[in-house]
Design a protein around this motif. Sequence first.
Motif, PDB file in Angstrom:
ATOM      1  N   SER A   1       0.821  -1.199   0.000  1.00  0.00           N
ATOM      2  CA  SER A   1       0.000   0.000   0.000  1.00  0.00           C
ATOM      3  C   SER A   1       0.861   1.257   0.000  1.00  0.00           C
TER       4      SER A   1
ATOM      5  N   LYS B   1      -1.220   6.282   3.329  1.00  0.00           N
ATOM      6  CA  LYS B   1      -2.546   6.889   3.302  1.00  0.00           C
ATOM      7  C   LYS B   1      -2.426   8.400   3.081  1.00  0.00           C
TER       8      LYS B   1
ATOM      9  N   PHE C   1      -3.696   3.401  -1.444  1.00  0.00           N
ATOM     10  CA  PHE C   1      -4.211   2.898  -0.174  1.00  0.00           C
ATOM     11  C   PHE C   1      -5.645   2.389  -0.321  1.00  0.00           C
ATOM     12  N   GLU C   2      -6.510   3.191  -0.926  1.00  0.00           N
ATOM     13  CA  GLU C   2      -7.919   2.805  -1.053  1.00  0.00           C
ATOM     14  C   GLU C   2      -8.076   1.572  -1.929  1.00  0.00           C
TER      15      GLU C   2
ATOM     16  N   LEU D   1      -7.405  -1.534   0.067  1.00  0.00           N
ATOM     17  CA  LEU D   1      -8.556  -1.884   0.897  1.00  0.00           C
ATOM     18  C   LEU D   1      -9.635  -2.574   0.074  1.00  0.00           C
ATOM     19  N   ARG D   2      -9.852  -2.102  -1.142  1.00  0.00           N
ATOM     20  CA  ARG D   2     -10.936  -2.640  -1.969  1.00  0.00           C
ATOM     21  C   ARG D   2     -10.638  -4.032  -2.530  1.00  0.00           C
TER      22      ARG D   2
ATOM     23  N   MET E   1      -5.773   4.760  11.304  1.00  0.00           N
ATOM     24  CA  MET E   1      -5.747   4.764   9.841  1.00  0.00           C
ATOM     25  C   MET E   1      -6.788   3.808   9.256  1.00  0.00           C
ATOM     26  N   ILE E   2      -7.182   2.807  10.054  1.00  0.00           N
ATOM     27  CA  ILE E   2      -8.278   1.916   9.666  1.00  0.00           C
ATOM     28  C   ILE E   2      -9.432   2.196  10.620  1.00  0.00           C
TER      29      ILE E   2
ATOM     30  N   GLU F   1     -12.758   3.294   6.219  1.00  0.00           N
ATOM     31  CA  GLU F   1     -11.892   2.311   5.563  1.00  0.00           C
ATOM     32  C   GLU F   1     -12.559   0.936   5.518  1.00  0.00           C
TER      33      GLU F   1
ATOM     34  N   LEU G   1     -14.827   0.405   2.641  1.00  0.00           N
ATOM     35  CA  LEU G   1     -14.224   0.210   1.321  1.00  0.00           C
ATOM     36  C   LEU G   1     -13.823  -1.243   1.060  1.00  0.00           C
ATOM     37  N   MET G   2     -13.877  -2.088   2.065  1.00  0.00           N
ATOM     38  CA  MET G   2     -13.312  -3.439   1.955  1.00  0.00           C
ATOM     39  C   MET G   2     -14.293  -4.371   1.254  1.00  0.00           C
TER      40      MET G   2
END
Length: 327
Positions: free
Chosen positions: A181, A184, A196-197, A200-201, A219-220, A224, A227-228
């Motif tokens: 990653s 962020k 970063f995003e 997560l995806r 950060m999570i 966030e 987005l997972m």
Amino acid sequence: MIQNELSKIVFLDRDTMPSDIALRPFAFPHELQEFAATEPDQVGNRVADAHIVITNKVPINAAAVARARNLKLVAVAATGTDIIDLSACAARDITVSNIRNYATNTVPEHTFALLLALRRSLLAYRDSVRDGRWAASGQFCYFDHPIRDLAGSVLGIIGDGALGRAVADIGRAFGMRVLFSAYKGVPGMGPLYTPFEDVLRTSDVITLHAPLTSATRNMIAAPEFALMDRKPLLINTARGGLVDEVALGEALRRGLIAGAGFDVATVEPPPNDHPLIRLTELPNVILTPHVAWASREAIQSLADQLVDNIEAYWSGRPQNVVEPLRA
């Protein structure tokens, strides 16, 4: 370099290392005073006349620095230095050193122990066998809990230091596709990093290996988790403050992630009503007591490096020096 003929060394929390792991004797005149543990209101008195302070988890704040009239070196017996007021130390010309690259086997191995246990529902099956489910099943196996391969899955790594890279090597050996990653909020880090995003995806497993700073705290969190898309496992063997623990509980209850394997908490030890402690009732959550670093081999390496750092400073060649972040 310390000019005193006899240097006083104070270890504030010796019990953070096993008693049978010995510190190599220091090769210079010294007096070593070890405390099993040190409460916040005891720090000032205990560091007041020390030349060298060793601490693992006892904070050294500006008030403690002000009391420590002889202090020349704070030797952190760990990698993280967020417990130290680095600016206060720098203002007094006090050197701060830390331990580096001692856990490059033990932490990645623990990371995959958590990952494999969750990915294959090992604890859920272990518990069901203990509760008589296999004996009552009437056949050679049963399928109460999900089992997924690592091969072909996507491993998202947040943190590109030695530990993150070692985890990547193990992941590739399992046949996983590894994504590092980008930091962020930091775009354009180059082709070796995935935004970063996007990590997560697209990840089936997300593992954290970042330091705890003002930029990485929480950060999570809820945005966030939202987005997972692939409902990943979340593994944290880094620092507790990287994840909003209340948001983690909500994500687990809503099925936004497949499970969580944590070795760290925002408060250590966590009280019985801590969010992570309550989550251990779930079959897809494993919480271990900050022991990912604690193989015997790693602890001995830490102890040896701690002595090396102190002796390097005493000889006028300080190593593993930590500087305050520049604004």
